[in-house]
Design an enzyme around this catalytic site. Structure first.
Site, PDB file in Angstrom:
ATOM      1  CG  LEU A 199      39.611  25.324  40.607  1.00 35.10           C
ATOM      2  CD1 LEU A 199      41.011  25.698  40.550  1.00 35.10           C
ATOM      3  CD2 LEU A 199      39.318  24.057  40.192  1.00 35.10           C
ATOM      4  CE  LYS A 247      34.256  38.176  42.727  1.00 35.48           C
ATOM      5  NZ  LYS A 247      35.690  38.125  42.750  1.00 35.48           N
ATOM      6  CG  ASP A 264      38.395  38.539  45.592  1.00 39.05           C
ATOM      7  OD1 ASP A 264      38.656  37.292  45.863  1.00 39.05           O
ATOM      8  OD2 ASP A 264      37.490  39.201  44.806  1.00 39.05           O
ATOM      9  N   GLY A 292      48.508  32.443  40.010  1.00 33.80           N
ATOM     10  CA  GLY A 292      47.232  33.177  40.583  1.00 33.80           C
ATOM     11  C   GLY A 292      46.519  32.331  41.516  1.00 33.80           C
TER      12      GLY A 292
END
Length: 285
Positions: A16, A66, A102, A248
């Site tokens: 997204l 990551k 994050d 979330g």
């Protein structure tokens, strides 16, 4: 001249981030565009070299890169080093600088959308993977009183608790197994419960959750890192028991907002980004 941003991963079509960032860039009339780049594992190094050659301003990094991307960066932020993973890189003065937004995104969602500051509180955290690490580090840096890591592979949870306990002295870290007896006992002590595992996604029913309705209390804040669907079976169960819940999409939103600031130097239009995310998720429901 148009500037370029993007996200790399494999797969990438589910992201997204392009919708969210392009909505913000359009609102602020910045001459940028944000693109998804599917990069296969054998091409990661070459992709980053190509981005640098093309002077791409920055990219987000998602699964499975990551950790792997850290080998190709020139500099890494303190939070990213603690977490051991990168989700945002910025090309500055010809060098790749790596960040992890994050945990920052999670904390902002907890405070602004959940109305809760973790300082002095007990947290029960489900999972010991990358997302759990980011959350645990940020909660530790925010002086949570205790973080209990519940993981199916108990040893992995114990290793993470030991590692973070040795790095963050303001918080107590320990681990338990993902068994009904242990979970029931820990839920009695926790004020915040965070799910950083796939448990609770759409494919799982409430009956399959390893939790019982009567274990939840009204004073719990139950946080889900999953945002597909917005209201997971876990959140529905917690809400039906009178607990507060937090879905979330907030973490997704605020980690993106932090990356946007790193790249553009501007405060992003948060509500524009939020609306772009929610509109897309509602289409998928």
């Amino acid at each position: 001249m148009k500037k370029y941003l993007g996200i790399i991963g494999d797969p990438i079509e589910h992201s997204l981030s392009p919708i969210m960032h392009n909505a913000a860039l359009e609102k602020q009339k910045l001459d940028y565009i944000y693109l998804p780049f599917q990069v296969t594992p054998d091409n990661l190094k070459d992709a980053l070299k190509g981005f640098k050659a093309l002077n791409i301003v920055g990219v987000n990094v998602t699964i499975p890169y990551k950790v792997a991307v850290m080998s190709y960066l020139d500099q890494i932020s303190e939070e990213a080093a603690l977490i051991g993973a990168i989700n945002t890189i910025h090309l500055k003065d010809g060098k790749w600088i790596g960040y992890n937004t994050d945990g920052i995104g999670f904390l902002r969602s907890l405070r602004e959308d959940g109305g809760t500051d973790p300082e002095g509180l007990r947290v029960l955290l489900f999972g010991a993977g990358g997302a759990a690490r980011a959350v645990a580090v940020q909660l530790g840096l925010s002086k949570a009183k205790e973080i209990v890591i519940a993981n199916r592979t108990r040893k992995r949870g114990e290793d993470l608790a030991k590692e973070l306990g040795g790095k963050i002295s303001t918080t107590s870290f320990r681990a338990v197994g993902f068994t009904p007896g242990e979970l029931k006992e820990e839920m009695k002590k926790a004020q915040i419960i965070v799910n950083a595992t796939p448990v609770g996604m759409k494919s799982i029913t409430q009956k399959e959750l390893p939790l019982k309705l009567e274990w939840f209390r009204p004073e719990h804040l139950v946080v889900e890192l999953v945002y597909r669907p917005l209201k997971t079976p876990l959140l529905k169960m917690a809400r039906s028991a009178g607990a507060s819940i937090l879905s979330g999409e907030g973490m997704l939103l605020y980690q993106g907002a932090e990356a946007y600031k790193i790249w553009t130097g501007m405060e992003p239009p948060i509500e524009v980004m939020r609306r772009a995310i929610l509109d897309q998720l509602k289409k998928e429901d």
